[in-house]
Design a protein around this motif. Structure first.
Motif: not given
Length: 184
Positions: A61-63, A2-6
């Motif tokens: 959005r967050c890991k 997954n590509n997360f923003d945060y």
């Protein structure tokens, strides 16, 4: 993957001691050498609180989730709501998604007691807390290496000994004492 923003969503009580610590933590962890991207509610956006938006931010959005635990936060219903959402994303802790940080001697909530908290309230451990938090962001989920079975063959002219002589430590001690007795 997954590509997360945060890198992390911060769960905290936005009043008092928690707010001061979160602003310090944001200042330290978003600057070099850590360079983490933290999603801090009530400071990253001016949107009113919505349960669906919070759950979506934590999940997509967050890991990871940094949980700031104090006596004040334990009294907050919003804190417990966000913590339950974060826990539901990783109930067995296989992904190590939740990272608890204790600001005082308050007990860790039962649902995340399996995680080792970073104790900020202990003066002698404060030196290491930022490195410990940063280390928890490392990805330990490497794919398992497949086991390759190799056959071992001996060269044709070499043979394995029939019996290997073993000496017990007790036998060595007895022989040492015998040797000392004969010398004296």
């Amino acid at each position: 993957m997954n590509n997360f923003d945060y890198d992390a969503f911060v769960i905290y009580n936005p009043h008092g001691q928690d707010q001061e610590f979160v602003s310090l933590m944001t200042q330290v962890l978003t600057s070099p050498p850590y360079n983490l991207r933290l999603y801090v509610p009530w400071s990253d956006n001016n949107e009113p609180f919505e349960a669906v938006a919070t759950a979506e931010n934590i999940e997509k959005r967050c890991k990871k989730v940094l949980v700031v635990i104090s006596a004040e936060s334990m009294e907050s219903d919003l804190f417990h709501f966000q913590l339950r959402i974060a826990h539901s994303m990783s109930p067995s802790a296989k992904t190590r998604k939740i990272i608890p940080i204790r600001l005082d001697g308050t007990e860790v909530p039962d649902m995340i007691r399996f995680s080792t908290p970073c104790d900020y309230y202990k003066q002698d451990l404060r030196v290491f807390i930022w490195d410990r938090i940063f280390a928890s962001f490392k990805d330990y989920s490497r794919p398992k290496k497949s086991k390759v079975l190799k056959t071992v063959s001996f060269p044709p002219n070499r043979q394995v000994p029939a019996a290997v002589q073993t000496f017990s430590p007790l036998r060595r001690v007895k022989s040492w004492w015998r040797m000392r007795a004969t010398v004296a």
